[in-house]
Design an enzyme around this catalytic site. Structure first.
Site, PDB file in Angstrom:
ATOM      1  N   TYR A   1       0.364  -1.498  -0.372  1.00 56.08           N
ATOM      2  CA  TYR A   1      -0.151   0.049   0.451  1.00 56.08           C
ATOM      3  C   TYR A   1       0.674   1.770  -0.071  1.00 56.08           C
ATOM      4  O   TYR A   1       2.184   1.482   0.009  1.00 56.08           O
ATOM      5  CB  TYR A   1      -0.730   0.311   1.014  1.00 56.08           C
ATOM      6  CG  TYR A   1      -0.617   0.324   2.326  1.00 56.08           C
ATOM      7  CD1 TYR A   1      -0.690   2.028   2.940  1.00 56.08           C
ATOM      8  CD2 TYR A   1       0.409  -0.126   3.144  1.00 56.08           C
ATOM      9  CE1 TYR A   1       0.151   2.157   3.950  1.00 56.08           C
ATOM     10  CE2 TYR A   1       1.350  -0.133   4.330  1.00 56.08           C
ATOM     11  CZ  TYR A   1       1.104   1.159   4.593  1.00 56.08           C
ATOM     12  OH  TYR A   1       1.879   1.186   6.069  1.00 56.08           O
TER      13      TYR A   1
ATOM     14  N   LYS B   1       6.429  -1.855   1.345  1.00 53.86           N
ATOM     15  CA  LYS B   1       5.360  -1.649   2.683  1.00 53.86           C
ATOM     16  C   LYS B   1       4.020  -2.370   2.482  1.00 53.86           C
ATOM     17  O   LYS B   1       3.138  -2.532   1.194  1.00 53.86           O
ATOM     18  CB  LYS B   1       5.000  -0.228   1.535  1.00 53.86           C
ATOM     19  CG  LYS B   1       3.732   0.882   2.745  1.00 53.86           C
ATOM     20  CD  LYS B   1       4.398   2.234   2.680  1.00 53.86           C
ATOM     21  CE  LYS B   1       2.583   2.660   2.970  1.00 53.86           C
ATOM     22  NZ  LYS B   1       3.837   2.840   4.604  1.00 53.86           N
TER      23      LYS B   1
ATOM     24  N   GLU C   1      11.970   1.811  13.493  1.00 57.45           N
ATOM     25  CA  GLU C   1      11.532   2.796  13.438  1.00 57.45           C
ATOM     26  C   GLU C   1      10.622   2.978  14.398  1.00 57.45           C
ATOM     27  O   GLU C   1       9.701   2.081  15.046  1.00 57.45           O
ATOM     28  CB  GLU C   1      10.867   2.546  12.062  1.00 57.45           C
ATOM     29  CG  GLU C   1      10.674   1.512  11.561  1.00 57.45           C
ATOM     30  CD  GLU C   1      10.102   1.147  10.223  1.00 57.45           C
ATOM     31  OE1 GLU C   1      10.718   1.828   9.385  1.00 57.45           O
ATOM     32  OE2 GLU C   1       9.863   0.437  10.642  1.00 57.45           O
TER      33      GLU C   1
ATOM     34  N   LEU D   1      10.668   0.922   6.923  1.00 52.50           N
ATOM     35  CA  LEU D   1      10.820   1.261   5.587  1.00 52.50           C
ATOM     36  C   LEU D   1      12.070   2.691   4.630  1.00 52.50           C
ATOM     37  O   LEU D   1      11.818   3.497   6.097  1.00 52.50           O
ATOM     38  CB  LEU D   1       9.173   1.969   5.651  1.00 52.50           C
ATOM     39  CG  LEU D   1       8.125   2.126   4.588  1.00 52.50           C
ATOM     40  CD1 LEU D   1       8.321   1.069   4.341  1.00 52.50           C
ATOM     41  CD2 LEU D   1       7.014   3.380   5.049  1.00 52.50           C
TER      42      LEU D   1
END
Length: 286
Positions: free
Chosen positions: A33, A150, A182, A206
């Site tokens: 996505y 992702k 993260e 990411l």
């Protein structure tokens, strides 16, 4: 007015949108996505999101559902039909519906599923949280190893959000081998002696589109950036901290694990980077 969404070539009222129960996105979380922010009716960093989408699809061997030009046209049409001034466009591509459940990938005759919808967020650039800062907790990072893709595998990040909420915080920073990877839906940074420190790109995090823009703007503003892992203890001893994401832009972090960071208020580096990001991104929005 019912929100208009996009499903495999059709613009539909959200109440009429349907996906097969055999779609691999539903059965296997077999999909990726992107979320593109909208300010003043225009898309921010669209080209970056398109490039990352293509990379995610390639890494998972999922066919590209349409061209970048077609994708842009759909984004713009959804923004227009839903009269979005400030908000987001969510896009999801799955491997599609093979007609039954099977761990093996379907053949090339099965077309990918493409769905998109908007979320209206009036005044999102003028966030109250950005003025006060947010609190984070640290949690163990137990996700799979390819966080650079992702994917729609978001159960653990969702659990992390709930852990933070239960602890009276706003978000969680994930820790692996003693170092922060993260946030649950963002890239993490600390600032020490004027130097911005953030984890380097790898399979561990990411590759944030907002991250790339913010680091570029920081360099242009002659701010010093060091890309390396940092610990929670370093965060507690930092002068300030922040995170970046497509929907939050640059968000100051003022507390980690109940310890105040710096003065306990948003710091000058995060505040200035947010200003620069919003100003520059609006100039290039399409």
């Amino acid at each position: 007015m019912s929100r208009i969404v996009y499903v495999n070539g059709q613009y539909l009222p959200e109440t009429e949108a349907k996906i097969s129960i055999f779609d691999r996105g539903f059965l296997m979380a077999d999909g990726v996505y992107e979320v593109t922010s909208v300010l003043d009716g225009k898309l921010l960093d669209f080209a970056g999101h398109s490039v990352r989408l293509a990379r995610s699809l390639k890494e998972l061997d999922i066919a590209t559902p349409c061209s970048d030009d077609e994708l842009l046209a759909i984004h713009r049409e959804l923004v227009a039909r839903n009269e979005v001034v400030d908000g987001m466009v969510y896009l999801q591509v799955t491997r599609g519906n093979p007609g039954d459940r099977d761990f093996a990938f379907p053949g090339a005759d099965v077309k990918p599923t493409l769905v998109m919808f908007t979320q209206s967020k009036p005044g999102m650039a003028d966030s109250a949280q950005a003025k006060t800062g947010i609190k984070v907790i640290s949690i163990e990072d137990i996700r799979w190893g390819r966080r650079d893709i992702k994917t729609v595998q978001l159960l653990y990040p969702s659990m992390g959000k709930m852990m933070a909420k239960k602890a009276g915080a706003d978000d969680a920073w994930m820790v692996e081998d003693g170092h922060v990877t993260e946030g649950t839906s963002n890239n993490a940074y600390i600032v020490k002696n004027g130097r911005i420190i953030t984890r380097q790109l790898s399979h561990d995090i990411l590759h944030g589109i907002t991250r790339a823009a913010v680091l570029r703007f920081a360099a242009e503003a002659q701010m010093e950036v060091e890309e390396r892992p940092f610990t929670i203890e370093e965060a507690k001893a930092a002068d300030e901290a922040f995170y970046t994401s497509a929907s939050a832009f640059v968000m100051p972090v003022v507390e980690v694990d109940e310890a105040a960071i710096g003065t306990g208020k948003p710091g000058p580096v995060a505040t200035r980077l947010r200003e620069i990001y919003l100003e520059e991104s609006r100039k290039t929005a399409i």
